[in-house]
Enzyme design. Sequence first.
Site, PDB file in Angstrom:
ATOM      1  N   ASP A  96       0.814  -1.224   0.000  1.00  0.00           N
ATOM      2  CA  ASP A  96       0.000   0.000   0.000  1.00  0.00           C
ATOM      3  C   ASP A  96       0.843   1.266   0.000  1.00  0.00           C
ATOM      4  O   ASP A  96       0.329   2.352  -0.244  1.00  0.00           O
ATOM      5  CB  ASP A  96      -0.867   0.024   1.266  1.00  0.00           C
ATOM      6  CG  ASP A  96      -2.247  -0.539   1.032  1.00  0.00           C
ATOM      7  OD1 ASP A  96      -2.723  -0.476  -0.104  1.00  0.00           O
ATOM      8  OD2 ASP A  96      -2.846  -1.036   2.001  1.00  0.00           O
TER       9      ASP A  96
HETATM   10  C1  GLC Z   1      -1.495  -3.695   5.376  1.00  0.00           C
HETATM   11  C2  GLC Z   1      -2.727  -3.736   4.525  1.00  0.00           C
HETATM   12  C3  GLC Z   1      -2.554  -4.659   3.362  1.00  0.00           C
HETATM   13  C4  GLC Z   1      -1.290  -4.332   2.635  1.00  0.00           C
HETATM   14  C5  GLC Z   1      -0.093  -4.314   3.563  1.00  0.00           C
HETATM   15  C6  GLC Z   1       1.172  -3.865   2.881  1.00  0.00           C
HETATM   16  O1  GLC Z   1      -1.342  -4.902   6.029  1.00  0.00           O
HETATM   17  O2  GLC Z   1      -3.837  -4.128   5.273  1.00  0.00           O
HETATM   18  O3  GLC Z   1      -3.645  -4.563   2.495  1.00  0.00           O
HETATM   19  O4  GLC Z   1      -1.123  -5.285   1.640  1.00  0.00           O
HETATM   20  O5  GLC Z   1      -0.343  -3.444   4.626  1.00  0.00           O
HETATM   21  O6  GLC Z   1       1.171  -2.523   2.602  1.00  0.00           O
HETATM   22  C1  GLC Z   2      -0.547   2.581   5.998  1.00  0.00           C
HETATM   23  C2  GLC Z   2       0.260   1.376   6.457  1.00  0.00           C
HETATM   24  C3  GLC Z   2       0.030   0.177   5.586  1.00  0.00           C
HETATM   25  C4  GLC Z   2      -1.440  -0.038   5.405  1.00  0.00           C
HETATM   26  C5  GLC Z   2      -2.163   1.225   4.950  1.00  0.00           C
HETATM   27  C6  GLC Z   2      -3.638   0.960   4.904  1.00  0.00           C
HETATM   28  O1  GLC Z   2      -0.111   3.016   4.795  1.00  0.00           O
HETATM   29  O2  GLC Z   2       1.640   1.634   6.497  1.00  0.00           O
HETATM   30  O3  GLC Z   2       0.641  -0.951   6.142  1.00  0.00           O
HETATM   31  O4  GLC Z   2      -1.626  -1.023   4.446  1.00  0.00           O
HETATM   32  O5  GLC Z   2      -1.898   2.260   5.844  1.00  0.00           O
HETATM   33  O6  GLC Z   2      -4.366   2.035   4.489  1.00  0.00           O
END
Ligand code: GLC
Ligand code: GLC
Length: 806
Positions: free
Chosen positions: A483
């Site tokens: 993300d």
């Molecule tokens: C969080 C989110 C997931 C994403 C991950 C890596 O765990 O819930 O959707 O893939 O972060 O950014």
């Molecule tokens: C933030 C976190 C990530 C997660 C995201 C969800 O970026 O670092 O892990 O997946 O929020 O919106």
Amino acid sequence: MKYGYYDDDAREYVITTPKTPRPWINYLGNEGFFGLISNTAGGYCFYRDARLRRITRYRYNNVPMDTGGRMYYIKDKDSVWSPAFLPCKTPLDRYRCRHGLGYTVFEGAKDQISASLCCFVPIGYDCEVNRLTLRNESSAARTLELFGVVEWCLWDAVDDSTNFQRNLNIGEVEIDECAIYHKTEYRERRDHYSFYGANITCGGFDTDRDAFLGSMGDWSMPLAVERGECAGSVAMGGHPIAARHFELRLAPGEENSVVFLTGYVQLPDKKKWERPGVINKAPAKELLTRFAGCAAVEAALKELGEYWTGLLGRLQIKSSEQRLDRTVNIWNQYQCMVTFNMSRSASYFESGIGRGMGFRDSCQDILGFVHLAPQRARQRILDIASVQLADGGAWHQYQPLTKLGNSNAGSGFNDDPLWLVVCTAAYLKETGDFKILEEAVPFDGGVEANTPLLEHLRRAVAYICGRLGPHGLPLIGRADWNDCLNLNCFSKEPGESFQTCANFESGVAESVFIAALYVKAAGEYAEILKRVGRGEQGEEVSASVYRMASAVLTHGWDGEWFLRAYDAYGKPVGSGMCDEGQIYIEPQGFCAIAGIGLHNGYARKALDSVKERLTTKYGTCLLDPCYTSYRLELGEISSYPPGMKENGSVFCHTNPWIGIGEALTGNPEEAYAVFSRVCPAFLEDISEIHETEPYVYCQTIAGKESPRFGQGKNSWLTGTAAWFFVFVSQYILGIRPGFDGLELTPCLPAEIKGYTATRKYRGCIYDIAVRNEQNGGYKLTLDGKPFNGKALPCEAGRTYKVVLTV
Ligand code: GLC
Ligand code: GLC
């Protein structure tokens, strides 16, 4: 250092001090009524939606963090104590917290009075039972003042902690001899109230927080408790609470139990009122009566235990490694259920007021859950499919209560739709229920007419093919699985969401990760098509899979490992040519899973690079070297300090991908090492470093660049649970569901000499015995006869005896 121990026979983790590095929590409830409960009885309850139907209050950023929850006080002359240590903080003579499956028990003792507080949500009822048993262990008669308190949340947890000009004027309660009823907003549009009652009537009460706590009072020593008497206050606005007070006399050796109940009642419009202005309490009273007797509480606890025995019984193993067994048999499966229920909404790291259900998150949760309750997984798949968009893309998140896409988070996370294919394939492999593909499901919550699930899968796959970049790799959109790799974002505004700010729609930023995911997902889709008589269409999909794999091998290979992406300028991300972020974990594991580079050694080489560049004693890091400055063209990933979160921590979710890669490339020792470096049961001894619960996976562990190297964060609600379960059960133990039946392909390290297992699958029972002779062979007998097929036969109702020597 340890703060407790596993009791595997009881399926419990027993915490022996209230002073764990952080609150160590558990979850109560499975369908409607849920509770989070810490090892000092902190936490809160809600009904279905942790934001919109919050029942009890939780104060964010509180100090101490965990104040609140189920508050019990025992006043014994001048001493006041709580069986779970908080809120009183009076040192106890004995303390234990036993977190079990769907229940938690606190055992506290002080001055020869012992207390046992058992908290759980009975199956099928919308309430939390708190049974408090007090025992006089002294030789003199004792008189105790007992107080039980909960603080109500004014339903919408966001509003509750922001909109005070309104909130402090709306609180309303009703009181009778059995319970205190919280009915804020019931007079207008709500059709639900909550209550806190006990199985002894009368006694004192307070419902106004200020009256109970006293001026400048706090929960550690409320005025009413100090005084030994409630004030009988009636809340009107302000902060409504439910406090009950009873006097208990205990003869020497005598034991007495009080059953407290926090319940939720929802009523149809016509039945809301008993008479004007007076709520209909009948359903609450029914619940109170049902659990008034200790026998009923015992029976409900037993039922809960049997429920879990039934669920976990679908896979049970026995090996010589206890930590492996308890992970597989109990805690990993349990965590998979919790992540399935909660998605990423409510934990001690997820506030329950933030995101709803994640599209990709919920899809992946199914991978570790589907064997437990296939019917619930089926329904979830259909729910998720209904938030897919008509163009094949997907809302990134949706609300559990409405099942509608969440416009704040939007869409355009280009990996999202492919996970729907992956979880549907997992469902088919578990159940063989191909009928699900014919289920008619709308797009976008009903915006477009119902269409068979199979067509949803087709559009998911087509969505990617229709969005390829200059190298023939999928466009990344706002982000892929990571993300925080926001290649089209270029955010300069503090506070702006990296995920939704897309002010640089390059149209060229590509993801090697999505390419690998496509090869995996579309490969499964092609297999599905073959099995539903659409072989020709399947051939076309297979051809696109081949093209994608070739694009990865040609444009996604950096020489020693797979590239991560191409940015908005077409420059490689995750390449030896970059100054930082030279190697990323995601494509290395996922290419192996997708079968890319298995034939030409790339996959193996990439995994060796992971070992060399990313592997630490606390797990495998996400990237190396970490970004030391903010990179406009990369986004949120470079916003974190080095070693934190996506910027190079051990992002646990991705570790099983590496482990599966190791297993697929025939490296059992390293596969097992990947597992045991991160598996919580193996980290129990370093709890003072790891900090989070030693019985569940956490999302991230601070990486080697961080001064907190080894510190776990964000425990419980993470895709790590499902992926580790897939990894350990299907790849290390090798009990792997396939489209045509169960397959057995273990990849065991030398130290595990074998195992036995029971696996229930498609109506059959498999009694499995694997002997690890490390002889490079594969000798399988089925009911005593040699068996050479791949998928084991599966005639519903049968029990098969499978013996494998490898
Ligand atoms: C969080 C989110 C997931 C994403 C991950 C890596 O765990 O819930 O959707 O893939 O972060 O950014
Ligand atoms: C933030 C976190 C990530 C997660 C995201 C969800 O970026 O670092 O892990 O997946 O929020 O919106």
